[in-house]
Design a protein around this motif. Structure first.
Motif, PDB file in Angstrom:
ATOM      1  N   SER A  10       8.044 -11.961   8.344  1.00 46.78           N
ATOM      2  CA  SER A  10       7.658 -11.696   6.961  1.00 46.78           C
ATOM      3  C   SER A  10       7.040 -12.943   6.300  1.00 46.78           C
ATOM      4  CB  SER A  10       8.910 -11.237   6.218  1.00 46.78           C
ATOM      5  OG  SER A  10       8.688 -11.204   4.872  1.00 46.78           O
ATOM      6  N   GLU A  50       3.303 -13.448   6.966  1.00 43.76           N
ATOM      7  CA  GLU A  50       2.351 -12.506   6.359  1.00 43.76           C
ATOM      8  C   GLU A  50       1.316 -13.221   5.486  1.00 43.76           C
ATOM      9  OE1 GLU A  50       4.410  -9.102   4.628  1.00 43.76           O
ATOM     10  OE2 GLU A  50       2.819  -8.936   3.138  1.00 43.76           O
ATOM     11  N   GLU A  95      -2.363 -11.524   8.021  1.00 43.71           N
ATOM     12  CA  GLU A  95      -1.955 -10.216   7.481  1.00 43.71           C
ATOM     13  C   GLU A  95      -1.366  -9.307   8.557  1.00 43.71           C
ATOM     14  OE1 GLU A  95      -5.039  -8.398   5.122  1.00 43.71           O
ATOM     15  OE2 GLU A  95      -3.674  -6.758   4.554  1.00 43.71           O
ATOM     16  N   SER A 116       2.232  -8.526   8.524  1.00 46.00           N
ATOM     17  CA  SER A 116       2.808  -7.650   7.487  1.00 46.00           C
ATOM     18  C   SER A 116       3.303  -6.341   8.095  1.00 46.00           C
ATOM     19  CB  SER A 116       1.782  -7.366   6.388  1.00 46.00           C
ATOM     20  OG  SER A 116       0.717  -6.600   6.915  1.00 46.00           O
ATOM     21  N   SER A 161       6.978  -5.671   8.339  1.00 39.90           N
ATOM     22  CA  SER A 161       7.723  -5.326   7.116  1.00 39.90           C
ATOM     23  C   SER A 161       7.442  -3.896   6.693  1.00 39.90           C
ATOM     24  CB  SER A 161       7.380  -6.297   5.989  1.00 39.90           C
ATOM     25  OG  SER A 161       7.753  -7.596   6.368  1.00 39.90           O
ATOM     26  N   SER A 169       7.076 -11.808   0.351  1.00 40.01           N
ATOM     27  CA  SER A 169       5.916 -11.200   1.013  1.00 40.01           C
ATOM     28  C   SER A 169       5.490  -9.956   0.249  1.00 40.01           C
ATOM     29  CB  SER A 169       6.254 -10.836   2.471  1.00 40.01           C
ATOM     30  OG  SER A 169       6.683  -9.488   2.569  1.00 40.01           O
ATOM     31  N   LYS A 170       4.169  -9.722   0.247  1.00 36.23           N
ATOM     32  CA  LYS A 170       3.603  -8.596  -0.502  1.00 36.23           C
ATOM     33  C   LYS A 170       4.215  -7.269  -0.043  1.00 36.23           C
ATOM     34  CE  LYS A 170      -0.816  -6.538  -0.598  1.00 36.23           C
ATOM     35  NZ  LYS A 170      -2.022  -6.623   0.198  1.00 36.23           N
ATOM     36  N   THR A 171       4.344  -7.112   1.279  1.00 34.94           N
ATOM     37  CA  THR A 171       4.847  -5.846   1.810  1.00 34.94           C
ATOM     38  C   THR A 171       6.298  -5.603   1.406  1.00 34.94           C
ATOM     39  OG1 THR A 171       3.430  -6.255   3.683  1.00 34.94           O
ATOM     40  CG2 THR A 171       4.951  -4.440   3.907  1.00 34.94           C
TER      41      THR A 171
END
Ligand code: GCU
Length: 331
Positions: free
Chosen positions: A93, A96, A100, A103, A106, A175-177
């Motif tokens: 994670s 990421e 990308e 990701s 996740s 992390s974005k995800t």
């Protein structure tokens, strides 16, 4: 303090390089990570160190800084980029933000079972599909370690379906995800680094977090979080990464030692991991008063469906997604 430590580490590396010819024959490599020394992943990294030193007859020496002494996962990845340290072990994670493709791990409910996850993650073609994606960032993946199945846990709130996540301030990995996942489940995501979670739970900054069972005991979160829920929403592997130049500077034989030692420690890690998880559940129940609960997993799975679809079309993850699904079918 961390910068001071790093300075000392750098000076030691330079001195090691300048000393007598015996020292010049050995290469000292540094590995920093964020788990305590009683954690199974730390023990597997020690296993990696021992195998490496034994195979190379002491020519490659590995010094491990555990406990986040050198900084958060993000900070130590950056140190690996500049070769201030040669290795780090971080959650996929945390990678990421650098590639990308990572990701995908996740993505909730990516793998069907822990057994197939382990088999798939050991396949060289799957590892290659991720490990090489950070070459331009100055580092590469070397191996993976099982970091278990991630589940929700709360200080005191009960969860049965994902509807109970409403308004739950939940720590996620930065992390974005991970943020998108808690959003999709209806909770309130609060990204922060792992080292801050205990205090955040204790002080009420967050109501919940999500991780494998060893977080309750090895990281002591069970002292402040008393309910653990088997949502089984993700299996995010730990990845051992290495500075690209440091790797390129190794001889072919040394590269082989690194790869073999890493691979063997990944395999030995599985038994170590299973044992420690069982122990963590037992200790969390008996010594910490943590209660373990089943949930309506299908409500969680339904809530994240739109998020899952993104990974099947995103060019950064589509190919790896298909490779994993194909490997699963052939299992
Ligand atoms: C796991 C993982 C760690 C990570 C942590 C987290 O425990 O092994 O590397 O830091 O999750 O939730 O941040």
């Amino acid at each position: 303090m961390k910068r001071f430590l790093l300075l000392i580490v750098s000076v030691l590396i330079i001195l090691a390089g300048c000393s007598n010819s015996k020292a010049a024959e050995t290469k000292e490599l540094i590995l920093g990570h964020n788990q305590p020394t009683n954690h199974p992943v730390h023990q597997s990294l020690v296993d990696f160190k021992e195998r490496l030193e034994q195979k190379s007859n002491g020519k490659l020496q590995l010094k491990i800084y555990a406990n986040g002494q050198l900084g958060s996962e993000r900070e130590v990845i950056e140190m690996t980029q500049t070769n201030a340290v040669q290795f780090t072990k971080v959650s996929a994670s945390a990678l990421e933000g650098f590639s990308e493709s990572y990701s995908l791990f996740s993505m909730p409910y990516l793998f069907q079972s822990q057994a197939s996850y382990r088999e798939i993650m050991k396949k060289p073609e799957i590892q290659d599909a991720f490990f090489k994606t950070t070459t331009d960032n100055g580092f590469i993946g070397i191996t993976y370690y099982d970091a278990g199945v991630r589940n929700m846990y709360t200080k005191d709130r009960m969860i049965e379906t994902n509807a109970d996540m409403k308004g739950l301030k939940t720590r996620v990995q930065p992390s974005k995800t991970s943020v998108q996942m808690i959003d999709a489940l209806g909770g309130t995501p609060t990204p922060m680094s792992f080292g801050e979670v205990y205090t955040a739970l204790q002080s009420g900054i967050i109501d919940a977090a999500e991780n494998n069972e060893t977080a309750l005991t090895d990281n002591k979160h069970g002292e402040v979080a008393k309910h653990y829920f088997y949502t089984e929403h993700a299996m995010v592997p730990d990845i051992l990464i290495m500075n690209k130049d440091a790797y390129d500077q190794l001889t072919d034989q040394e590269k082989q030692w690194v790869k073999e030692a890493a691979k063997e420690s990944t395999v030995s890690h599985e038994t170590r991991w299973d044992k420690q998880v069982k122990k963590a559940i037992k200790t969390a129940k008996s010594d910490m008063g943590v209660e373990f609960h089943e949930v309506d997993k299908s409500s969680f799975m339904n809530a994240v469906k739109p998020l899952q679809e993104q990974f099947q079309t995103n060019p950064a993850t589509r190919q790896q997604y298909e490779q994993i699904k194909e490997a699963e079918e052939n299992e």
